[in-house]
Enzyme design. Structure first.
Site, PDB file in Angstrom:
ATOM      1  N   LYS A  10     -13.973   6.513   0.723  1.00  0.00           N
ATOM      2  CA  LYS A  10     -14.086   7.048   2.095  1.00  0.00           C
ATOM      3  C   LYS A  10     -13.774   8.533   2.076  1.00  0.00           C
ATOM      4  O   LYS A  10     -13.022   9.020   1.222  1.00  0.00           O
ATOM      5  CB  LYS A  10     -13.185   6.319   3.089  1.00  0.00           C
ATOM      6  N   ASP A 136      -5.415   2.023   5.431  1.00  0.00           N
ATOM      7  CA  ASP A 136      -6.851   2.329   5.282  1.00  0.00           C
ATOM      8  C   ASP A 136      -7.675   1.116   4.849  1.00  0.00           C
ATOM      9  O   ASP A 136      -8.909   1.180   4.842  1.00  0.00           O
ATOM     10  CB  ASP A 136      -7.060   3.419   4.214  1.00  0.00           C
TER      11      ASP A 136
HETATM   12  P1  ATP Z   1      -4.134   6.991  -0.157  1.00  0.00           P
HETATM   13  O1  ATP Z   1      -4.713   5.654   0.264  1.00  0.00           O
HETATM   14  O2  ATP Z   1      -2.638   6.986  -0.335  1.00  0.00           O
HETATM   15  O3  ATP Z   1      -4.685   8.164   0.585  1.00  0.00           O
HETATM   16  P2  ATP Z   1      -5.629   7.987  -2.403  1.00  0.00           P
HETATM   17  O4  ATP Z   1      -6.987   7.638  -1.989  1.00  0.00           O
HETATM   18  O5  ATP Z   1      -5.260   9.417  -2.337  1.00  0.00           O
HETATM   19  O6  ATP Z   1      -4.567   7.122  -1.659  1.00  0.00           O
HETATM   20  P3  ATP Z   1      -5.570   6.132  -4.619  1.00  0.00           P
HETATM   21  O7  ATP Z   1      -6.701   6.374  -5.571  1.00  0.00           O
HETATM   22  O8  ATP Z   1      -5.628   4.939  -3.766  1.00  0.00           O
HETATM   23  O9  ATP Z   1      -5.321   7.481  -3.847  1.00  0.00           O
HETATM   24  O10 ATP Z   1      -4.213   6.110  -5.515  1.00  0.00           O
HETATM   25  C1  ATP Z   1      -2.929   6.219  -4.935  1.00  0.00           C
HETATM   26  C2  ATP Z   1      -1.918   5.537  -5.870  1.00  0.00           C
HETATM   27  O11 ATP Z   1      -2.145   4.130  -5.823  1.00  0.00           O
HETATM   28  C3  ATP Z   1      -2.078   5.954  -7.331  1.00  0.00           C
HETATM   29  O12 ATP Z   1      -0.942   6.649  -7.714  1.00  0.00           O
HETATM   30  C4  ATP Z   1      -2.220   4.665  -8.108  1.00  0.00           C
HETATM   31  O13 ATP Z   1      -1.300   4.524  -9.166  1.00  0.00           O
HETATM   32  C5  ATP Z   1      -1.953   3.545  -7.106  1.00  0.00           C
HETATM   33  N1  ATP Z   1      -2.949   2.439  -7.220  1.00  0.00           N
HETATM   34  C6  ATP Z   1      -2.676   1.140  -7.151  1.00  0.00           C
HETATM   35  N2  ATP Z   1      -3.799   0.403  -7.267  1.00  0.00           N
HETATM   36  C7  ATP Z   1      -4.824   1.253  -7.413  1.00  0.00           C
HETATM   37  C8  ATP Z   1      -6.233   1.082  -7.578  1.00  0.00           C
HETATM   38  N3  ATP Z   1      -6.802  -0.130  -7.602  1.00  0.00           N
HETATM   39  N4  ATP Z   1      -6.986   2.195  -7.655  1.00  0.00           N
HETATM   40  C9  ATP Z   1      -6.415   3.421  -7.600  1.00  0.00           C
HETATM   41  N5  ATP Z   1      -5.089   3.632  -7.480  1.00  0.00           N
HETATM   42  C10 ATP Z   1      -4.292   2.564  -7.373  1.00  0.00           C
END
Ligand code: ATP
Length: 293
Positions: A10, A136
């Site tokens: 997203k 989210d």
């Molecule tokens: P947010 O939803 O907090 O905005 P983001 O999109 O910036 O997150 P993500 O890629 O979801 O970031 O990763 C955030 C943290 O979640 C990472 O530090 C990671 O270790 C943890 N995490 C747990 N499961 C997953 C997954 N399936 N994919 C990516 N990150 C994951």
């Protein structure tokens, strides 16, 4: 039988944040859009337990992975016993980038298991499990274009935007979402979220309308300290993006392009600087399909 899903990233076309609440969470006012940059997730029934294999070896494969936790909560909430699942997660969405990679994986696992186990609970209950995993997640399960309030889980679908050519770029270190919220608190204190009433997508007819409507409060605290994110934004603008902005708490930035060709050239320019760049389009929610072994 194997069942697979394309789980979309997203972006935030609008994102404003209110003060921290008594429960420790911030209220948000956000317009989210799913884009065709996908993780691929495959599930298969097993006699018992949950196993997860992930293409990104830096990610945990136990309860710390949101995809694993989604399966755990699905089994618990739906009362299914004597069954298990193996999950294979092929990551393409950059981690910790503001693209909701973990949330979309979790949402897709919930939808996949719901299908695999013949819809044992209502869709509302499934969305509720998603909301408990992360604010989210419900949006990632429904996708398209939507206004998201509360912690992000109160969703009002908007008229979908026409397909738009986009480039998503990501350079430098990841940004921790809690750390980005702390920076906002330090900078803005008790400011209330703006309401993007003009984010009625039906009224967005021109690039000017789009320009006026787009906003991300995280840019003001993250871009000044993340030189790769600001550089990616600048390259997108110089390469002809009509608009470029950071997504979520960053550091991923996206550019909106009138032509696919210009967008492709921007990808090449970004990659030449060492950044990761993807060509994609606005899209609908997760896509589930049978995977013949
Ligand atoms: P947010 O939803 O907090 O905005 P983001 O999109 O910036 O997150 P993500 O890629 O979801 O970031 O990763 C955030 C943290 O979640 C990472 O530090 C990671 O270790 C943890 N995490 C747990 N499961 C997953 C997954 N399936 N994919 C990516 N990150 C994951």
């Amino acid at each position: 039988m194997q069942l697979s899903a394309l789980a979309p990233a997203k972006i935030n076309l609008f994102l404003d944040v209110g003060p921290v609440q008594a429960d420790g969470y911030h209220t948000v006012c956000s317009v989210m859009q799913t884009v065709s940059l996908y993780d691929t997730i495959t599930v298969e029934k097993t006699p018992s337990g949950i196993t997860l294999q992930c293409s990104d070896i830096s990610l945990p494969c136990d309860e710390k992975n949101l995809a694993y936790r989604a399966a755990l909560n699905f089994f618990r909430e739906s009362g299914i016993e004597n069954a298990g699942v193996s999950i294979t997660l092929n990551k393409k969405i950059p981690v910790a980038s503001g693209l909701a990679g973990g949330s979309t994986d979790a949402g897709a696992v919930l939808l996949l298991l719901h299908r695999l186990f013949d819809s044992p609970i209502s869709m509302d209950a499934l969305l509720q499990i998603g909301g408990n995993l992360g604010a989210d997640v419900p949006f990632c399960m429904t996708g398209g274009t939507a206004l998201c309030r509360g912690r992000g889980e109160v969703i009002t679908p908007l008229t979908p935007l026409k397909p738009i050519h986009m480039v998503i770029a990501r350079g430098g270190a990841g940004v921790s979402t809690p750390a980005a919220y702390h920076m906002l608190d330090a900078a803005y204190g008790k400011k209330l979220p703006a309401k993007p009433e003009d984010w009625d997508t039906q009224h967005i007819q021109s690039w000017n309308d789009m320009h006026t409507a787009m906003f991300n409060i995280f840019e003001s605290v993250v871009l000044p300290i993340h030189k790769e994110a600001s550089a990616c934004k600048k390259i997108l603008e110089e390469a002809g993006a009509r608009l470029a902005m950071m997504s979520g708490s960053g550091p991923a930035v996206f550019g909106i392009f009138e032509s696919e060709h210009t967008a492709e050239l921007a990808v090449t320019k970004l990659q030449a600087t060492g950044a990761t760049a993807f060509l994609c389009k606005t899209c609908t929610g997760p896509h589930i399909f049978y995977n013949k072994k």
